[in-house]
Structure formats: structure tokens, C-alpha cells
Design an enzyme around this catalytic site. Structure first.
Site, mmCIF file in Angstrom:
data_model
loop_
_atom_site.group_PDB
_atom_site.id
_atom_site.type_symbol
_atom_site.label_atom_id
_atom_site.label_comp_id
_atom_site.label_asym_id
_atom_site.label_seq_id
_atom_site.Cartn_x
_atom_site.Cartn_y
_atom_site.Cartn_z
ATOM 1 N N THR A 126 0.780 -1.232 0.000
ATOM 2 C CA THR A 126 0.000 0.000 0.000
ATOM 3 C C THR A 126 0.819 1.294 0.000
ATOM 4 O O THR A 126 1.733 1.458 0.796
ATOM 5 C CB THR A 126 -0.921 -0.002 1.231
ATOM 6 O OG1 THR A 126 -1.584 -1.264 1.305
ATOM 7 C CG2 THR A 126 -1.939 1.097 1.148
ATOM 8 N N ARG A 138 -11.278 -10.117 -4.059
ATOM 9 C CA ARG A 138 -10.754 -9.888 -2.715
ATOM 10 C C ARG A 138 -10.603 -8.400 -2.439
ATOM 11 O O ARG A 138 -10.093 -7.649 -3.272
ATOM 12 C CB ARG A 138 -9.395 -10.560 -2.535
ATOM 13 C CG ARG A 138 -8.753 -10.306 -1.164
ATOM 14 C CD ARG A 138 -7.334 -10.880 -1.135
ATOM 15 N NE ARG A 138 -6.728 -10.761 0.191
ATOM 16 C CZ ARG A 138 -6.043 -9.706 0.616
ATOM 17 N NH1 ARG A 138 -5.912 -8.642 -0.160
ATOM 18 N NH2 ARG A 138 -5.510 -9.685 1.826
ATOM 19 N N GLY A 161 -8.720 -5.907 0.171
ATOM 20 C CA GLY A 161 -7.651 -5.945 1.166
ATOM 21 C C GLY A 161 -7.817 -4.904 2.245
ATOM 22 O O GLY A 161 -8.827 -4.205 2.341
#
Length: 228
Positions: free
Chosen positions: A196, A224, A226
Site C-alpha cells: 500500500t 478480494r 484488502g
């Protein structure tokens, strides 16, 4: 600003520095304007990081198991009068995911529609997020290939080869799978953990904002969402 949580390749240090410099300059440009806010400065900074191919956000993101880019982004603002939050997850068509997240934050900050009473979203994901963002005038790019760099594509192929080379479990064995002997951990300095990106800002009026954006983990399950 930070160019990505995790470990960074020394071979790409110049690219990281350039991305961070561009992010800071973009944020400063916003803050120097009469109506520049911390949240808009954070958006501008992270957009630069998403546009940098060296980061795992936007362009250059890790690929999921289908070889596609799906991004997550979030932004939080703590103003003098109120606080707000907005996020998007598993988006593919939004050109800059952080722009979509900030659009969600601004919409939620306005509260329910006075005419209908409908409550705006705080978090949107997938197709719904892309569709909503397009309706709000957020910049779109439905060509997923534009976010896929050759570096990410090469790593995806290498990771998939390793996964596919694992031995299938024998009938009656307890272990689900056993790694093949030819699967080895890589020591390539370009193949290090990257995650990130983010930015934090405080403006002259005391408003604070922070944001993050990520392409997620490599070979993630499609759909998905996160931590970002």
C-alpha cells in the site's frame, strides 16, 4: 507520503524518489490554492503514486489469479467541523482509485438526499463502485491492460509457474499439496514485498487527511478486498 509499505528494491530507488517528489509537488500545488484542502491534497499526492509504474497501486499493481488488476483505496478526513471517510474496493475501471474513494467520501459527507432521504455510500466495491464513480464524473479507463506493466506481467507468469509446478496431493495423504523440488524462493532484488502507498496531510486551517491505495497481494482471489 510513502511509496509503498514493505521492502523496496535498491535498483528502483530513483523511480521511488521521483514518484514521491511528484506526489509532494502535486499536494503542495493544491494547498497553495485558495480553496485547497488536506483531503484534496492527499488525493492529488496518491494519484501521482498510482500513476507511477514502480508502485503496487494503480498502474503497476499486482495481478490477481486471472492476471487482472483490482485496486482498493480509502481516504479519511478530520476537519475542524466534522470527520468523514470514503473507500472503494476491487475496482478495475476507475483510472485512479483514490479519486473514486474521495468522491465517495464527499458524497457521504453531504448526508442523505433531502428530496428522497436516500443515504449515500461510504464504501463501494467491484462493478457497483465503477458504475457509481462513472456517474459522478470520476475519470475512468475500462482498458485493464493500461494498468498492467511488463514487470507485473512477468512476475505474474513466474508466480503462476511456481503454483502450477506444485505436486498434487496423493490419495489418502493428509497434506493438501507438496511444493515441487524445483520451486525456490527468489533472491531477485526486484521481487521484494511491495504494498500500500499512502499520504497524510494537514492544511493551514487545521484539517487533517490521510489516504491509502493498493493493488493488493499478488495472485489474490478475484474479488478480494484488502486492508486498504
Amino acid at each position: 507520503v510513502h511509496v509503498g509499505a514493505g521492502v523496496h528494491s535498491t535498483k528502483r530507488a530513483k523511480e521511488y524518489h521521483q514518484a514521491m517528489k511528484a506526489a509532494c509537488l502535486a499536494a503542495m500545488h493544491i494547498l497553495c490554492g485558495k480553496k485547497g484542502t488536506a483531503s484534496d491534497a492527499v488525493e492529488a499526492a496518491i494519484m501521482e503514486l498510482e500513476n507511477a509504474p514502480a508502485t503496487n497501486a494503480g498502474i503497476g499493481s499486482n495481478l490477481n489469479r486471472l492476471g487482472l488488476v483490482e485496486c482498493d483505496a480509502a481516504i479519511m478526513a478530520d476537519g475542524v467541523d466534522n470527520s468523514s471517510f470514503g473507500a472503494v474496493g476491487c475496482v478495475s475501471d476507475i483510472r485512479n482509485p483514490i479519486q473514486g474513494a474521495n468522491a465517495v467520501r464527499k458524497a457521504y459527507d453531504l448526508g442523505p438526499d433531502p428530496a428522497t432521504g436516500l443515504v449515500p455510500p461510504m464504501l463501494l466495491a467491484g462493478w457497483g463502485a465503477d458504475t457509481w464513480a462513472k456517474e459522478q464524473g470520476v475519470s475512468m479507463d475500462p482498458n485493464n491492460r493500461h494498468k498492467i506493466t511488463e514487470h507485473a506481467l512477468t512476475r505474474y507468469s513466474e508466480y503462476m509457474d511456481q503454483v502450477n509446478s506444485c505436486k498434487l496431493p496423493s490419495e489418502g495423504t493428509k497434506n493438501r499439496a507438496e511444493p515441487a523440488s524445483n520451486v525456490k524462493a527468489t533472491d531477485d532484488a526486484d521481487d521484494l514485498l511491495m504494498d500500500t502507498v499512502g499520504a497524510v496531510c494537514i492544511d493551514s486551517r487545521g484539517n487533517i487527511a490521510s489516504g491509502v491505495s493498493s493493488g493488493g497481494i499478488a495472485l489474490k482471489v478475484p474479488g478480494r478486498i484488502g486492508e486498504a
